[in-house]
Design a protein around this motif. Structure first.
Motif, PDB file in Angstrom:
ATOM      1  N   LEU A   1      56.632  50.455  62.191  1.00 35.07           N
ATOM      2  CA  LEU A   1      58.060  51.100  61.956  1.00 35.07           C
ATOM      3  C   LEU A   1      58.073  52.264  61.157  1.00 35.07           C
ATOM      4  O   LEU A   1      58.827  53.098  61.550  1.00 35.07           O
ATOM      5  CB  LEU A   1      58.604  50.005  61.110  1.00 35.07           C
TER       6      LEU A   1
ATOM      7  N   ALA B   1      61.184  48.763  56.644  1.00 35.46           N
ATOM      8  CA  ALA B   1      59.804  48.140  57.082  1.00 35.46           C
ATOM      9  C   ALA B   1      59.376  47.107  56.034  1.00 35.46           C
ATOM     10  O   ALA B   1      58.873  46.165  56.601  1.00 35.46           O
ATOM     11  CB  ALA B   1      58.886  49.174  57.060  1.00 35.46           C
TER      12      ALA B   1
ATOM     13  N   LEU C   1      60.759  45.788  66.393  1.00 34.79           N
ATOM     14  CA  LEU C   1      60.563  47.174  66.963  1.00 34.79           C
ATOM     15  C   LEU C   1      61.817  47.360  67.654  1.00 34.79           C
ATOM     16  O   LEU C   1      62.167  48.523  68.021  1.00 34.79           O
ATOM     17  CB  LEU C   1      59.288  47.092  67.626  1.00 34.79           C
TER      18      LEU C   1
ATOM     19  N   TRP D   1      64.717  48.894  65.952  1.00 36.31           N
ATOM     20  CA  TRP D   1      64.597  49.967  65.242  1.00 36.31           C
ATOM     21  C   TRP D   1      64.819  51.002  66.634  1.00 36.31           C
ATOM     22  O   TRP D   1      65.186  51.950  66.393  1.00 36.31           O
ATOM     23  CB  TRP D   1      63.161  50.064  64.776  1.00 36.31           C
TER      24      TRP D   1
END
Lengths: 240, 208
Positions: free
Chosen positions: A31, A41, A66, A69
């Motif tokens: 991240l 993170a 993930l 993000w």
């Protein structure tokens, strides 16, 4: 020599102990590499670590973090954390159902598949029914994945569960069960109504007739399919 | 082993002051040492064993108390290459056994024994770049770019995927995330949007 033994022992302890910490560090580092704030993170890593310590598979959580993000343009970080919390809860529920079904310790692949199925609207009873019919853990994980996919394709949930249970009962291997969604997609693409798709699945016990490896999603049959699922649509095979 | 005096190396080290805090840690042993020395001077005893035992008692006590230092101070090891290779092997096995989900099995869904080549296609008129992001590549929106085909608006890519379920989306011009209209299914991604789903079977799944 004594130093060597000590070194080897320390090395082994260092490597074997922290599977969870490894996952935690991986997702946190990934991240940050992708530009995520350290605070975000860290919070993700905390959720992943807690799940690992509870004996839950952490890969689904890392992947979802993930994903969240990556979609940050439309998904705020706080929302990602909420989704991770929900997923952790579903993993826990999936683990409990898996254990109750007699798979103890619960395999991570089965727990992950159960959580995904629960997230798509399948009930605990649906999941338990599929697990009860599965002779092996591979069949169990595949059955859950396929049933959830069939339901997502529009098949009635009960029909999806029944199709997978019957396939398990007939001793079909996971690689055959994995072909169900492709076959259903082909039927739908041919304009077959969903009601008929469900009927053909149940009448055919999932996939239809023995045949040679083929193309498209399903396997072409040498006999016209009067029931069950049809062959593939004849696309060019890439990896027959 | 010794320097011709009958004392061990550790005793000599003690005499040389290499362990200056030993006497402070074990006054009893130091007293023993003093008594033994006095006896020798007065001709009442033969030096060596008693003195050696007393000094070694101090040294052993020091070793016990400072064992933890081994872990925080620099150490020099002599390691056989074959054992180093064995250690690396153990590490690799440990990671594979305890590492949870792996790159080959990002969804924790098993079936990581084989891969199947799967072709993805998207018609994207006006796009200058199209990429594929999904659970199989940790949702990296730059890792798998599609290539423009013979038809001007057709973008394609073929990727090896493990059997099982994969979720994914196309990313157009690095900004717009869109589902695959030819996917097996579209599912809620939890973020209020939809992911495309493909179920890969080991025997020749082909996408279009």
């Amino acid at each position: 020599m004594r130093s060597t033994i000590v070194l080897l022992a320390g090395f082994a302890i260092t490597v074997a102990a922290p599977a969870v910490a490894l996952q935690q560090a991986d997702v946190r580092a990934e991240l940050i590499t992708r530009g995520a704030p350290q605070g975000f993170a860290d919070r993700v890593a905390t959720i992943v670590a807690a799940a690992g310590e509870a004996g839950l598979p952490t890969a689904p959580l890392s992947s979802k973090a993930l994903e969240g993000w990556a979609k940050r343009g439309r998904v705020p970080p706080e929302r990602v954390l909420v989704v991770l919390g929900d997923l952790a809860n579903r993993l826990e529920a999936g683990r409990d159902i898996t254990v109750e079904a007699g798979l103890d310790p619960p395999p991570g692949s089965v727990v992950a598949a159960a959580a995904e199925a629960l997230g798509r609207g399948m009930t605990a009873e649906d999941v338990a029914a599929i697990l009860d019919a599965a002779p092996t853990r591979d069949v169990a994980a595949t059955g859950l994945t396929v049933a959830a996919s069939l339901a997502a394709q529009g098949l009635d949930r009960a029909a999806a569960v029944r199709a997978v249970r019957e396939a398990s009962g007939e001793g079909r291997p996971p690689e055959e069960v994995l072909e169900f969604p492709s076959a259903v997609a082909n039927l739908l693409a041919q304009g077959v109504p969903m009601a008929d798709v469900a009927r053909r699945i149940l009448e055919g016990g999932g996939l239809p007739l023995p045949s040679t490896p083929g193309v498209g999603g399903g396997r072409p049959s040498t006999v016209p399919a009067t029931k069950g699922l049809p062959p593939g649509r004849g696309r060019r095979p890439i990896n027959p | 082993m010794n320097r011709g005096s009958g004392f061990s190396e550790d005793t000599h080290a003690y005499f040389d002051g290499d362990r200056p805090d030993a006497a402070e840690r074990d006054r009893h042993a130091a007293d023993q040492f003093a008594q033994a020395t006095a006896a020798f001077v007065q001709g009442e005893a033969v030096p060596g064993r008693e003195v050696d035992r007393a000094v070694m008692a101090v040294i052993r006590a020091e070793r016990r108390q400072s064992a933890w230092r081994w872990f925080i101070q620099p150490q020099v090891f002599r390691l056989r290459p074959v054992l180093a290779a064995a250690a690396i092997f153990v590490a690799a096995v440990g990671i594979s056994m305890f590492g949870g989900g792996s790159a080959a099995d990002p969804d924790g869904a098993g079936n990581a024994l084989t891969t199947v080549l799967v072709r993805f296609e998207l018609r994207a008129p006006g796009a200058s770049a199209v990429a594929l992001a999904g659970s199989f590549n940790s949702w990296d929106d730059e890792a798998v770019p599609l290539v423009r085909g013979s038809a001007e608006d057709l973008w394609t890519v073929t990727v090896p995927l493990t059997p099982g379920e994969h979720q994914y989306l196309f990313v157009i011009d690095g900004e717009e995330w869109i589902p695959d209209p030819h996917a097996h299914a579209q599912v809620d991604d939890g973020f209020g949007q939809r992911n495309s789903v493909i179920i890969v079977a080991p025997r020749g799944v082909v996408r279009s």
